[in-house]
Design a protein around this motif. Sequence first.
Motif, PDB file in Angstrom:
ATOM      1  N   THR A 110       0.850  -1.192   0.000  1.00 33.88           N
ATOM      2  CA  THR A 110       0.000   0.000   0.000  1.00 33.88           C
ATOM      3  C   THR A 110       0.887   1.243   0.000  1.00 33.88           C
ATOM      4  O   THR A 110       2.042   1.203   0.425  1.00 33.88           O
ATOM      5  CB  THR A 110      -0.910   0.044   1.239  1.00 33.88           C
ATOM      6  OG1 THR A 110      -0.104   0.151   2.433  1.00 33.88           O
ATOM      7  CG2 THR A 110      -1.759  -1.223   1.327  1.00 33.88           C
ATOM      8  N   HIS A 111       0.347   2.341  -0.488  1.00 38.49           N
ATOM      9  CA  HIS A 111       1.120   3.581  -0.497  1.00 38.49           C
ATOM     10  C   HIS A 111       0.224   4.754  -0.142  1.00 38.49           C
ATOM     11  O   HIS A 111      -0.970   4.762  -0.442  1.00 38.49           O
ATOM     12  CB  HIS A 111       1.803   3.803  -1.847  1.00 38.49           C
ATOM     13  CG  HIS A 111       0.869   3.787  -3.024  1.00 38.49           C
ATOM     14  ND1 HIS A 111       0.148   4.883  -3.411  1.00 38.49           N
ATOM     15  CD2 HIS A 111       0.551   2.803  -3.898  1.00 38.49           C
ATOM     16  CE1 HIS A 111      -0.576   4.589  -4.478  1.00 38.49           C
ATOM     17  NE2 HIS A 111      -0.346   3.326  -4.795  1.00 38.49           N
ATOM     18  N   ARG A 112       0.842   5.749   0.500  1.00 40.89           N
ATOM     19  CA  ARG A 112       0.127   6.941   0.948  1.00 40.89           C
ATOM     20  C   ARG A 112       0.965   8.174   0.651  1.00 40.89           C
ATOM     21  O   ARG A 112       2.049   8.334   1.199  1.00 40.89           O
ATOM     22  CB  ARG A 112      -0.153   6.871   2.460  1.00 40.89           C
ATOM     23  CG  ARG A 112      -0.962   5.663   2.914  1.00 40.89           C
ATOM     24  CD  ARG A 112      -0.964   5.549   4.419  1.00 40.89           C
ATOM     25  NE  ARG A 112      -1.642   4.355   4.883  1.00 40.89           N
ATOM     26  CZ  ARG A 112      -1.558   3.876   6.121  1.00 40.89           C
ATOM     27  NH1 ARG A 112      -0.809   4.503   7.018  1.00 40.89           N
ATOM     28  NH2 ARG A 112      -2.199   2.772   6.460  1.00 40.89           N
ATOM     29  N   THR A 147       1.144  -6.628   5.354  1.00 39.75           N
ATOM     30  CA  THR A 147       1.067  -5.360   4.628  1.00 39.75           C
ATOM     31  C   THR A 147       2.409  -4.641   4.664  1.00 39.75           C
ATOM     32  O   THR A 147       3.031  -4.501   5.719  1.00 39.75           O
ATOM     33  CB  THR A 147      -0.018  -4.453   5.233  1.00 39.75           C
ATOM     34  OG1 THR A 147      -1.281  -5.111   5.149  1.00 39.75           O
ATOM     35  CG2 THR A 147      -0.095  -3.130   4.491  1.00 39.75           C
ATOM     36  N   THR A 149       3.794  -0.981   3.856  1.00 37.30           N
ATOM     37  CA  THR A 149       3.255   0.368   3.654  1.00 37.30           C
ATOM     38  C   THR A 149       4.362   1.343   3.292  1.00 37.30           C
ATOM     39  O   THR A 149       5.362   1.471   4.010  1.00 37.30           O
ATOM     40  CB  THR A 149       2.531   0.867   4.923  1.00 37.30           C
ATOM     41  OG1 THR A 149       1.508  -0.065   5.278  1.00 37.30           O
ATOM     42  CG2 THR A 149       1.904   2.232   4.682  1.00 37.30           C
ATOM     43  N   SER A 151       4.954   5.280   2.676  1.00 35.77           N
ATOM     44  CA  SER A 151       4.358   6.604   2.907  1.00 35.77           C
ATOM     45  C   SER A 151       5.370   7.687   2.566  1.00 35.77           C
ATOM     46  O   SER A 151       6.574   7.494   2.755  1.00 35.77           O
ATOM     47  CB  SER A 151       3.928   6.760   4.370  1.00 35.77           C
ATOM     48  OG  SER A 151       3.046   5.736   4.761  1.00 35.77           O
ATOM     49  N   LYS A 168       7.310   0.459   5.989  1.00 37.84           N
ATOM     50  CA  LYS A 168       7.044  -0.372   7.155  1.00 37.84           C
ATOM     51  C   LYS A 168       6.540  -1.731   6.699  1.00 37.84           C
ATOM     52  O   LYS A 168       5.651  -1.823   5.855  1.00 37.84           O
ATOM     53  CB  LYS A 168       5.995   0.293   8.050  1.00 37.84           C
ATOM     54  CG  LYS A 168       5.701  -0.466   9.336  1.00 37.84           C
ATOM     55  CD  LYS A 168       4.693   0.290  10.195  1.00 37.84           C
ATOM     56  CE  LYS A 168       4.394  -0.449  11.487  1.00 37.84           C
ATOM     57  NZ  LYS A 168       3.394   0.275  12.318  1.00 37.84           N
ATOM     58  N   ASP A 169       7.143  -2.811   7.254  1.00 40.48           N
ATOM     59  CA  ASP A 169       6.702  -4.154   6.910  1.00 40.48           C
ATOM     60  C   ASP A 169       6.150  -4.858   8.144  1.00 40.48           C
ATOM     61  O   ASP A 169       5.973  -4.234   9.198  1.00 40.48           O
ATOM     62  CB  ASP A 169       7.841  -4.954   6.257  1.00 40.48           C
ATOM     63  CG  ASP A 169       9.047  -5.134   7.180  1.00 40.48           C
ATOM     64  OD1 ASP A 169       8.859  -5.226   8.410  1.00 40.48           O
ATOM     65  OD2 ASP A 169      10.186  -5.198   6.673  1.00 40.48           O
ATOM     66  N   CYS A 224      10.831  -0.650  10.202  1.00 43.05           N
ATOM     67  CA  CYS A 224      10.455   0.584   9.511  1.00 43.05           C
ATOM     68  C   CYS A 224      11.711   1.380   9.180  1.00 43.05           C
ATOM     69  O   CYS A 224      12.510   1.697  10.059  1.00 43.05           O
ATOM     70  CB  CYS A 224       9.510   1.422  10.374  1.00 43.05           C
ATOM     71  SG  CYS A 224       8.879   2.891   9.542  1.00 43.05           S
TER      72      CYS A 224
END
Length: 375
Positions: A110-112, A147, A149, A151, A168-169, A224
């Motif tokens: 996922t990406h933000r 997940t 992530t 960011s 972050k994993d 992270c």
Amino acid sequence: MPAPKLAPKQDVARLVHDLKTPLSAMKTASDLIAQEPLSDQQQHHLNTLQTAINSLAKLTGAILGANTQAEHHSGTTSKTEPEARSVLEQLTYIADLFSPQAASSGHTLTHRWSREAMSAYQTQSDELQRILAVLVDNAILYSNTGTITLSAHIKFSNHQPNIVVTLKDAGPGLTPEQASHLDAAPTPKRKSDGHGLGLWSARHLACDHHGDLRLITNTEHAACFELVLPIQEIEQTQQLSTPSQNMSRSKLSGSVLVVDDNEPNRELLAAIFSSFGLTVRIADSGKQALAVQSKTPSDLIFLDLNMPEMSGSETLTQMQANGYAKDKASFAITASIAPEDRPALFKQGFTQILEKSINPSALYSLLESTLQKVS
């Protein structure tokens, strides 16, 4: 008779040439595929593949070019300037490239980030995507199924915009030996299990570009990484765009005072700040600005430097003397400014100096970062 042993630089050159042959074949194959009818999803994956092939081709060309230049001490080989790359382009490339690999391994990538904010900045080469490729690939290969992530946000430090990316994993984290590879490359005595050389080279690349890569969380449940890289605003040749032309963004919370004797400039800035969600107050002179700020203080103050009677610099000095600018962020706006004049304005207390025309996306990122500090 055995073949003569190649020097290290010759060996690298030969390896690069060997790589260029399959890359050329891959490009030709992808071009042929592009001529066939494809679904939207297939076209998307093909575009990602072609971008990856082009990136590899550029990288091998850069290695070969650097190798050739090292062999010519006469200086006759001209150095090619690195190509500037959009931050959004690099982030999107990494997400598109690794999402299928993550899914096939049972992960969710996922990406933000704000597309608008990221589209306003660039790096001088592809260092951002090269570092993130190492981090994401390691996360997919070595972390627990879960997940991952990615960011990103913009942060200003000493008036310099930086891209801050965290990955972050789901753990299990790195051993002390693995984490130590961030500071020193693996050697025959310090063998790598897959993390080593990649982590070291990624941090080395970040430091080479005046940034850093560090491990900020390391537990059995999550690892992270935080990457910080200086970036540059993408220059816009057009004037300020209207708010309706901007993509959707999260609303900011706060107030701003716009001080400019030029009514069109004042009204346009006010409209853009309103589109950001800010409460806007305006003043057409330094004298009026003092009155407005004394009665209803704003969190942010934008001052045109070149105003009659009382300049923006003089207005800020008076605000500071009266206590109207305490704990407020103040921005100087000018059509042009000599580099030698900038330090004095920063010393006076200006948070940032903005030259017209202003990139709305970069302006949004600056205010978002500034308001976080103010709050």
